[in-house]
Design a protein around this motif. Sequence first.
Motif, PDB file in Angstrom:
ATOM      1  N   PRO A 219       0.815  -1.221   0.000  1.00 22.34           N
ATOM      2  CA  PRO A 219       0.000   0.000   0.000  1.00 22.34           C
ATOM      3  C   PRO A 219       0.848   1.272   0.000  1.00 22.34           C
ATOM      4  O   PRO A 219       0.490   2.259  -0.650  1.00 22.34           O
ATOM      5  CB  PRO A 219      -0.818  -0.118   1.287  1.00 22.34           C
ATOM      6  CG  PRO A 219      -0.852  -1.583   1.593  1.00 22.34           C
ATOM      7  CD  PRO A 219       0.453  -2.124   1.120  1.00 22.34           C
ATOM      8  N   TRP A 220       1.984   1.237   0.719  1.00 21.09           N
ATOM      9  CA  TRP A 220       2.810   2.439   0.770  1.00 21.09           C
ATOM     10  C   TRP A 220       3.440   2.757  -0.581  1.00 21.09           C
ATOM     11  O   TRP A 220       3.745   3.916  -0.868  1.00 21.09           O
ATOM     12  CB  TRP A 220       3.884   2.287   1.847  1.00 21.09           C
ATOM     13  CG  TRP A 220       3.327   2.329   3.233  1.00 21.09           C
ATOM     14  CD1 TRP A 220       3.186   1.293   4.102  1.00 21.09           C
ATOM     15  CD2 TRP A 220       2.784   3.481   3.894  1.00 21.09           C
ATOM     16  NE1 TRP A 220       2.606   1.711   5.271  1.00 21.09           N
ATOM     17  CE2 TRP A 220       2.346   3.052   5.178  1.00 21.09           C
ATOM     18  CE3 TRP A 220       2.627   4.818   3.545  1.00 21.09           C
ATOM     19  CZ2 TRP A 220       1.763   3.923   6.095  1.00 21.09           C
ATOM     20  CZ3 TRP A 220       2.049   5.685   4.452  1.00 21.09           C
ATOM     21  CH2 TRP A 220       1.627   5.243   5.712  1.00 21.09           C
ATOM     22  N   SER A 221       3.656   1.731  -1.381  1.00 18.27           N
ATOM     23  CA  SER A 221       4.187   1.977  -2.728  1.00 18.27           C
ATOM     24  C   SER A 221       3.225   2.855  -3.526  1.00 18.27           C
ATOM     25  O   SER A 221       3.631   3.816  -4.185  1.00 18.27           O
ATOM     26  CB  SER A 221       4.400   0.647  -3.457  1.00 18.27           C
ATOM     27  OG  SER A 221       5.282  -0.193  -2.758  1.00 18.27           O
ATOM     28  N   LEU A 222       1.942   2.529  -3.444  1.00 10.78           N
ATOM     29  CA  LEU A 222       0.936   3.311  -4.158  1.00 10.78           C
ATOM     30  C   LEU A 222       0.794   4.702  -3.560  1.00 10.78           C
ATOM     31  O   LEU A 222       0.674   5.693  -4.295  1.00 10.78           O
ATOM     32  CB  LEU A 222      -0.407   2.584  -4.118  1.00 10.78           C
ATOM     33  CG  LEU A 222      -1.575   3.280  -4.821  1.00 10.78           C
ATOM     34  CD1 LEU A 222      -1.261   3.478  -6.301  1.00 10.78           C
ATOM     35  CD2 LEU A 222      -2.861   2.471  -4.639  1.00 10.78           C
ATOM     36  N   ILE A 223       0.830   4.794  -2.239  1.00 12.47           N
ATOM     37  CA  ILE A 223       0.690   6.102  -1.584  1.00 12.47           C
ATOM     38  C   ILE A 223       1.821   7.031  -2.005  1.00 12.47           C
ATOM     39  O   ILE A 223       1.604   8.209  -2.356  1.00 12.47           O
ATOM     40  CB  ILE A 223       0.664   5.928  -0.057  1.00 12.47           C
ATOM     41  CG1 ILE A 223      -0.627   5.234   0.377  1.00 12.47           C
ATOM     42  CG2 ILE A 223       0.783   7.280   0.652  1.00 12.47           C
ATOM     43  CD1 ILE A 223      -0.653   4.823   1.831  1.00 12.47           C
ATOM     44  N   VAL A 224       3.052   6.527  -1.980  1.00  9.94           N
ATOM     45  CA  VAL A 224       4.205   7.344  -2.371  1.00  9.94           C
ATOM     46  C   VAL A 224       4.109   7.737  -3.840  1.00  9.94           C
ATOM     47  O   VAL A 224       4.391   8.878  -4.216  1.00  9.94           O
ATOM     48  CB  VAL A 224       5.519   6.587  -2.093  1.00  9.94           C
ATOM     49  CG1 VAL A 224       6.705   7.336  -2.700  1.00  9.94           C
ATOM     50  CG2 VAL A 224       5.725   6.419  -0.592  1.00  9.94           C
ATOM     51  N   ALA A 225       3.695   6.793  -4.688  1.00  8.40           N
ATOM     52  CA  ALA A 225       3.575   7.092  -6.120  1.00  8.40           C
ATOM     53  C   ALA A 225       2.540   8.178  -6.377  1.00  8.40           C
ATOM     54  O   ALA A 225       2.755   9.087  -7.186  1.00  8.40           O
ATOM     55  CB  ALA A 225       3.210   5.823  -6.884  1.00  8.40           C
ATOM     56  N   VAL A 226       1.404   8.110  -5.673  1.00  3.95           N
ATOM     57  CA  VAL A 226       0.355   9.115  -5.844  1.00  3.95           C
ATOM     58  C   VAL A 226       0.836  10.481  -5.390  1.00  3.95           C
ATOM     59  O   VAL A 226       0.633  11.497  -6.075  1.00  3.95           O
ATOM     60  CB  VAL A 226      -0.914   8.691  -5.061  1.00  3.95           C
ATOM     61  CG1 VAL A 226      -1.902   9.848  -4.968  1.00  3.95           C
ATOM     62  CG2 VAL A 226      -1.573   7.492  -5.738  1.00  3.95           C
ATOM     63  N   LEU A 227       1.478  10.532  -4.232  1.00  2.00           N
ATOM     64  CA  LEU A 227       1.984  11.811  -3.728  1.00  2.00           C
ATOM     65  C   LEU A 227       3.056  12.383  -4.665  1.00  2.00           C
ATOM     66  O   LEU A 227       3.081  13.584  -4.937  1.00  2.00           O
ATOM     67  CB  LEU A 227       2.550  11.630  -2.319  1.00  2.00           C
ATOM     68  CG  LEU A 227       1.532  11.299  -1.220  1.00  2.00           C
ATOM     69  CD1 LEU A 227       2.242  11.016   0.097  1.00  2.00           C
ATOM     70  CD2 LEU A 227       0.539  12.441  -1.050  1.00  2.00           C
ATOM     71  N   ALA A 228       3.933  11.507  -5.152  1.00  2.00           N
ATOM     72  CA  ALA A 228       4.989  11.964  -6.057  1.00  2.00           C
ATOM     73  C   ALA A 228       4.413  12.450  -7.380  1.00  2.00           C
ATOM     74  O   ALA A 228       4.861  13.462  -7.932  1.00  2.00           O
ATOM     75  CB  ALA A 228       5.990  10.835  -6.303  1.00  2.00           C
ATOM     76  N   GLY A 229       3.413  11.737  -7.901  1.00  2.00           N
ATOM     77  CA  GLY A 229       2.792  12.171  -9.148  1.00  2.00           C
ATOM     78  C   GLY A 229       2.117  13.512  -9.006  1.00  2.00           C
ATOM     79  O   GLY A 229       2.220  14.381  -9.895  1.00  2.00           O
ATOM     80  N   ALA A 230       1.434  13.723  -7.886  1.00  2.00           N
ATOM     81  CA  ALA A 230       0.776  15.013  -7.649  1.00  2.00           C
ATOM     82  C   ALA A 230       1.807  16.128  -7.516  1.00  2.00           C
ATOM     83  O   ALA A 230       1.658  17.210  -8.111  1.00  2.00           O
ATOM     84  CB  ALA A 230      -0.083  14.932  -6.394  1.00  2.00           C
ATOM     85  N   ALA A 231       2.864  15.878  -6.742  1.00  2.00           N
ATOM     86  CA  ALA A 231       3.899  16.888  -6.560  1.00  2.00           C
ATOM     87  C   ALA A 231       4.610  17.197  -7.872  1.00  2.00           C
ATOM     88  O   ALA A 231       4.921  18.353  -8.176  1.00  2.00           O
ATOM     89  CB  ALA A 231       4.913  16.421  -5.518  1.00  2.00           C
ATOM     90  N   GLY A 232       4.876  16.162  -8.660  1.00  2.64           N
ATOM     91  CA  GLY A 232       5.552  16.373  -9.936  1.00  2.64           C
ATOM     92  C   GLY A 232       4.746  17.213 -10.895  1.00  2.64           C
ATOM     93  O   GLY A 232       5.276  18.119 -11.542  1.00  2.64           O
ATOM     94  N   MET A 233       3.436  16.947 -10.990  1.00  2.00           N
ATOM     95  CA  MET A 233       2.614  17.727 -11.903  1.00  2.00           C
ATOM     96  C   MET A 233       2.427  19.158 -11.399  1.00  2.00           C
ATOM     97  O   MET A 233       2.404  20.107 -12.189  1.00  2.00           O
ATOM     98  CB  MET A 233       1.267  17.039 -12.107  1.00  2.00           C
ATOM     99  CG  MET A 233       0.427  17.676 -13.205  1.00  2.00           C
ATOM    100  SD  MET A 233       1.324  17.868 -14.787  1.00  2.00           S
ATOM    101  CE  MET A 233       1.494  16.152 -15.298  1.00  2.00           C
ATOM    102  N   LEU A 234       2.297  19.326 -10.087  1.00  2.00           N
ATOM    103  CA  LEU A 234       2.236  20.679  -9.532  1.00  2.00           C
ATOM    104  C   LEU A 234       3.505  21.450  -9.866  1.00  2.00           C
ATOM    105  O   LEU A 234       3.462  22.639 -10.193  1.00  2.00           O
ATOM    106  CB  LEU A 234       2.047  20.620  -8.015  1.00  2.00           C
ATOM    107  CG  LEU A 234       0.636  20.336  -7.512  1.00  2.00           C
ATOM    108  CD1 LEU A 234       0.655  20.108  -6.003  1.00  2.00           C
ATOM    109  CD2 LEU A 234      -0.314  21.482  -7.860  1.00  2.00           C
ATOM    110  N   SER A 235       4.640  20.762  -9.793  1.00  2.00           N
ATOM    111  CA  SER A 235       5.912  21.394 -10.115  1.00  2.00           C
ATOM    112  C   SER A 235       5.975  21.816 -11.576  1.00  2.00           C
ATOM    113  O   SER A 235       6.394  22.927 -11.901  1.00  2.00           O
ATOM    114  CB  SER A 235       7.066  20.435  -9.804  1.00  2.00           C
ATOM    115  OG  SER A 235       8.294  20.975 -10.212  1.00  2.00           O
TER     116      SER A 235
END
Length: 313
Positions: A219-235
């Motif tokens: 589950p943490w793999s997905l959580i980290v991926a989602v947070l990273a994807g959101a942060a990357g697109m915001l960037s």
Amino acid sequence: MLHLRIVSPPESTADVLTLLREHVGATHLVHFPGAAVQPAGDVVEADVAREATDEILAGLCAMGIDHSGGITLEQIDTALSDAADLAEDRAPGDAADAVVWEELVARTGEESRLNATYLAFLTIACLLAAVGVITDSPVTIVGAMVVGPEFGPLAAVAVGLVRRRFDLVKRASVALGLGFLIAIAITAGGTWLGSLAGLFDASVILGNHNVDFVYQVGPWSLIVAVLAGAAGMLSMTSAKSAALVGVFISVTTVPAAGYIAVAAILGEWQRVLESAGQLLVNLVGIVVAAALVLLLRNKRAATDDAPRPLSLG
């Protein structure tokens, strides 16, 4: 701010000038009649607030300038001007929150091409990841994350889905699919040569190691991926590119690909499957999160722009 240069057919120049004069987010307007040679026409330049750029581009494209002439944008690092300050103050919204969609499509489209440079970076990143797995070195794994260029195509898939640019989705998907296959194959070849030379054996991935997080999907793999994807697109959409480095070292896409190559050569097929699952979870999580960020920003932009109909005089 952004510097806008327009090559306009003479019959459209009056409308272009009217658009830029009347928009509160445009300033430093310059007109060079007949200056353009190919395509022939007038050259119009202006500096525009980032938060006003998307609306101005929409007006120019509605005139067909992108077909009959040309539109280019450049980032302005420093603008010392009261007029520029006034334009930024008057433009609705905030520059950090503004999305310039055409710029985003162009940027992600360029980064999603399957070319030699992209393959080289991805292969080097996978090779670094393999070295990190073999030597049990988290630092080398982090280095592989930073080198990996995969966020560009992932962002392009998200942009293509939101903007319904399925040509962009297809091109980025090919870059991801073939890119990882080629990189994993080359890394597997290097791993095979290393095992033949006696540099390591299967014990390097057996037992407990510091880099086991690479293949341990959960589950943490997905959580980290989602947070990273959101942060990357915001960037990417807010021009805060420094945050992308943090995104790169948050997800285990490239390390998982490197682990697949090492485990396959050493015959640890359970680890291969687990690493493949980690890779898939990260790819899907990043794309979904990035697309959701774009959808929210697109909805907000549509709401903010609705009360301000574009006037061409």
